[in-house]
Motif scaffolding. Structure first.
Motif, mmCIF file in Angstrom:
data_model
loop_
_atom_site.group_PDB
_atom_site.id
_atom_site.type_symbol
_atom_site.label_atom_id
_atom_site.label_comp_id
_atom_site.label_asym_id
_atom_site.label_seq_id
_atom_site.Cartn_x
_atom_site.Cartn_y
_atom_site.Cartn_z
ATOM 1 N N ASN A 196 0.763 -1.237 0.024
ATOM 2 C CA ASN A 196 0.038 0.082 0.093
ATOM 3 C C ASN A 196 0.887 1.028 -0.045
ATOM 4 N N SER A 197 0.546 2.389 -0.506
ATOM 5 C CA SER A 197 0.990 3.576 -0.606
ATOM 6 C C SER A 197 1.721 4.220 0.888
ATOM 7 N N GLU A 198 0.935 3.670 1.845
ATOM 8 C CA GLU A 198 1.521 4.369 3.126
ATOM 9 C C GLU A 198 2.980 3.740 3.352
ATOM 10 N N GLU A 199 3.170 2.541 2.818
ATOM 11 C CA GLU A 199 4.325 1.904 3.071
ATOM 12 C C GLU A 199 5.467 2.747 2.647
ATOM 13 N N ARG A 200 5.296 3.441 1.640
ATOM 14 C CA ARG A 200 6.617 3.999 0.718
ATOM 15 C C ARG A 200 7.042 5.193 1.756
ATOM 16 N N PHE A 201 6.259 5.627 2.709
ATOM 17 C CA PHE A 201 6.768 6.764 3.635
ATOM 18 C C PHE A 201 7.094 6.295 5.090
ATOM 19 N N THR A 202 7.155 4.988 5.249
ATOM 20 C CA THR A 202 7.515 4.421 6.640
ATOM 21 C C THR A 202 8.903 5.073 7.080
ATOM 22 N N ARG A 203 9.798 4.848 6.274
ATOM 23 C CA ARG A 203 11.262 5.266 7.108
ATOM 24 C C ARG A 203 11.522 6.660 7.371
ATOM 25 N N GLN A 204 10.726 7.676 6.703
ATOM 26 C CA GLN A 204 10.658 9.001 7.178
ATOM 27 C C GLN A 204 9.661 9.488 8.229
ATOM 28 N N ALA A 205 8.877 8.504 8.503
ATOM 29 C CA ALA A 205 7.682 8.892 9.494
ATOM 30 C C ALA A 205 8.138 9.762 10.714
ATOM 31 N N ASP A 206 9.415 9.529 11.419
ATOM 32 C CA ASP A 206 9.671 10.263 12.432
ATOM 33 C C ASP A 206 10.377 11.663 12.103
ATOM 34 N N LEU A 207 10.515 11.941 10.695
ATOM 35 C CA LEU A 207 11.086 13.431 10.397
ATOM 36 C C LEU A 207 9.940 14.105 9.575
ATOM 37 N N VAL A 208 8.880 13.313 8.943
ATOM 38 C CA VAL A 208 8.128 14.017 8.224
ATOM 39 C C VAL A 208 6.493 13.859 9.001
ATOM 40 N N PRO A 209 6.066 14.707 9.788
ATOM 41 C CA PRO A 209 4.787 14.217 10.349
ATOM 42 C C PRO A 209 3.518 14.063 9.454
ATOM 43 N N ARG A 210 3.085 13.007 9.244
ATOM 44 C CA ARG A 210 2.191 12.548 8.115
ATOM 45 C C ARG A 210 0.946 13.128 8.542
ATOM 46 N N GLU A 211 0.217 13.246 9.351
ATOM 47 C CA GLU A 211 -1.146 13.719 9.766
ATOM 48 C C GLU A 211 -0.942 15.191 9.272
ATOM 49 N N ARG A 212 -0.105 15.815 9.862
ATOM 50 C CA ARG A 212 0.106 17.302 9.650
ATOM 51 C C ARG A 212 0.245 17.693 8.084
ATOM 52 N N LEU A 213 0.872 16.859 7.559
ATOM 53 C CA LEU A 213 1.279 17.173 5.996
ATOM 54 C C LEU A 213 0.088 16.810 5.313
ATOM 55 N N GLN A 214 -0.935 15.668 5.780
ATOM 56 C CA GLN A 214 -1.905 15.481 5.126
ATOM 57 C C GLN A 214 -3.168 16.485 5.064
ATOM 58 N N GLN A 215 -3.054 17.534 5.688
ATOM 59 C CA GLN A 215 -3.868 18.584 5.922
ATOM 60 C C GLN A 215 -3.478 19.821 4.818
ATOM 61 N N LEU A 216 -2.437 19.763 4.178
ATOM 62 C CA LEU A 216 -1.965 20.814 3.532
ATOM 63 C C LEU A 216 -2.015 20.732 2.102
ATOM 64 N N THR A 217 -2.103 21.832 1.513
ATOM 65 C CA THR A 217 -1.795 22.115 -0.028
ATOM 66 C C THR A 217 -0.770 22.850 -0.203
ATOM 67 N N VAL A 218 0.271 22.490 -0.946
ATOM 68 C CA VAL A 218 1.641 23.227 -1.071
ATOM 69 C C VAL A 218 1.672 23.633 -2.473
ATOM 70 N N SER A 219 1.922 24.922 -2.453
ATOM 71 C CA SER A 219 2.005 25.773 -3.821
ATOM 72 C C SER A 219 3.781 25.885 -4.129
ATOM 73 N N VAL A 220 4.047 25.546 -5.359
ATOM 74 C CA VAL A 220 5.253 25.837 -5.951
ATOM 75 C C VAL A 220 5.311 26.942 -7.008
ATOM 76 N N ILE A 221 5.601 28.042 -6.803
ATOM 77 C CA ILE A 221 5.492 29.121 -7.736
ATOM 78 C C ILE A 221 6.825 29.157 -8.784
ATOM 79 N N GLY A 222 7.018 28.646 -9.762
ATOM 80 C CA GLY A 222 8.119 28.584 -10.569
ATOM 81 C C GLY A 222 8.948 27.266 -10.505
ATOM 82 N N VAL A 223 8.787 26.486 -11.462
ATOM 83 C CA VAL A 223 9.450 24.951 -11.628
ATOM 84 C C VAL A 223 10.822 24.971 -12.535
ATOM 85 N N GLY A 224 11.330 26.057 -12.212
ATOM 86 C CA GLY A 224 12.796 25.821 -12.878
ATOM 87 C C GLY A 224 13.734 25.263 -11.961
#
Length: 232
Positions: free
Chosen positions: A4-32
């Motif tokens: 399942n897709s969640e397994e891909r992110f297991t190793r970074q779980a302690d560094l990237v809070p999954r629950e908080r990240l899931q609440q966000l939309t992230v904008s990148v202005i300029g993809v150079g």
């Protein structure tokens, strides 16, 4: 074996809070140079919703300096970047906007401003940047990287002071002199600031890294940049 897709992110779980990240939309202005690498790394950490804003198309020089494929030449950058992002995170929701940033474009809660002109940064900041919870700005010239974040009142007060013409002359346009390795380092450092913010750790308002001289300066850089000393 788990698939399942969640397994891909297991190793970074302690560094990237999954629950908080899931609440966000992230904008990148300029993809150079920097923005494309930021978008790819955001996908790799599991960002659920990504807004990409850029009006430009891929040209031949972007292949080696910005990490686009040869087959991408002539395509809108946001389309090519969106395809690459989905290779890393197939479930991601992408809003591609093939245009310059305009006030009518509602931004996400986290914004990475990766445009290559001080005037453009200032316009975006005044229109929307100062109101978002997380703001990051990546600048580079050759092997010199400058990173700015505004995630607190201190950062929001400091950031506008970096929007001056001398700064553009020193740091230059991202497209003027760039390599893929410098762009990758800059993107990685920006993502580090982002994950610090996700974990509730204060971010650094201003960071300067000169790869050639091995200098790293964190703090108020206005007087240092005006003198030009760390860039030699």
């Amino acid at each position: 074996m788990p698939t399942n897709s969640e397994e891909r992110f297991t190793r970074q779980a302690d560094l990237v809070p999954r629950e908080r990240l899931q609440q966000l939309t992230v904008s990148v202005i300029g993809v150079g140079a920097i923005g494309r690498q930021v978008a790819l790394q955001l996908a790799a950490i599991g960002t659920p919703r990504l807004q990409l804003i850029d009006f430009d198309t891929v040209d031949a020089t972007n292949v080696v300096s910005q990490g686009y494929g040869v087959a991408d030449v002539g395509r809108p950058k946001i389309e090519a970047t969106a395809d690459a992002v989905r290779q890393l995170h197939p479930e991601i929701e992408i809003e591609p906007i093939c245009d310059r940033y305009r006030v009518r474009h509602a931004l996400g809660q986290a914004v990475f401003c990766c445009v290559d002109r001080i005037a453009a940064r200032e316009a975006i900041w005044r229109a929307a940047g100062r109101h978002v919870p997380f703001w990051a700005d990546g600048r580079m010239l050759g092997e010199v990287i400058r990173l700015l974040t505004a995630t607190s009142e201190i950062g929001r007060e400091y950031y506008p002071r970096t929007l001056f013409n001398v700064g553009e002359l020193v740091i230059g346009r991202c497209t003027a002199r760039s390599t893929i390795y410098t762009a990758n380092i800059a993107a990685g450092l920006l993502l580090h600031q982002f994950t610090r913010w996700l974990r509730g750790i204060p971010t650094d308002p201003d960071t300067l890294l000169n790869l050639l001289s091995g200098e790293l300066i964190v703090g108020d850089l206005r007087h240092t940049l005006l003198s030009g000393t760390p860039l030699h």
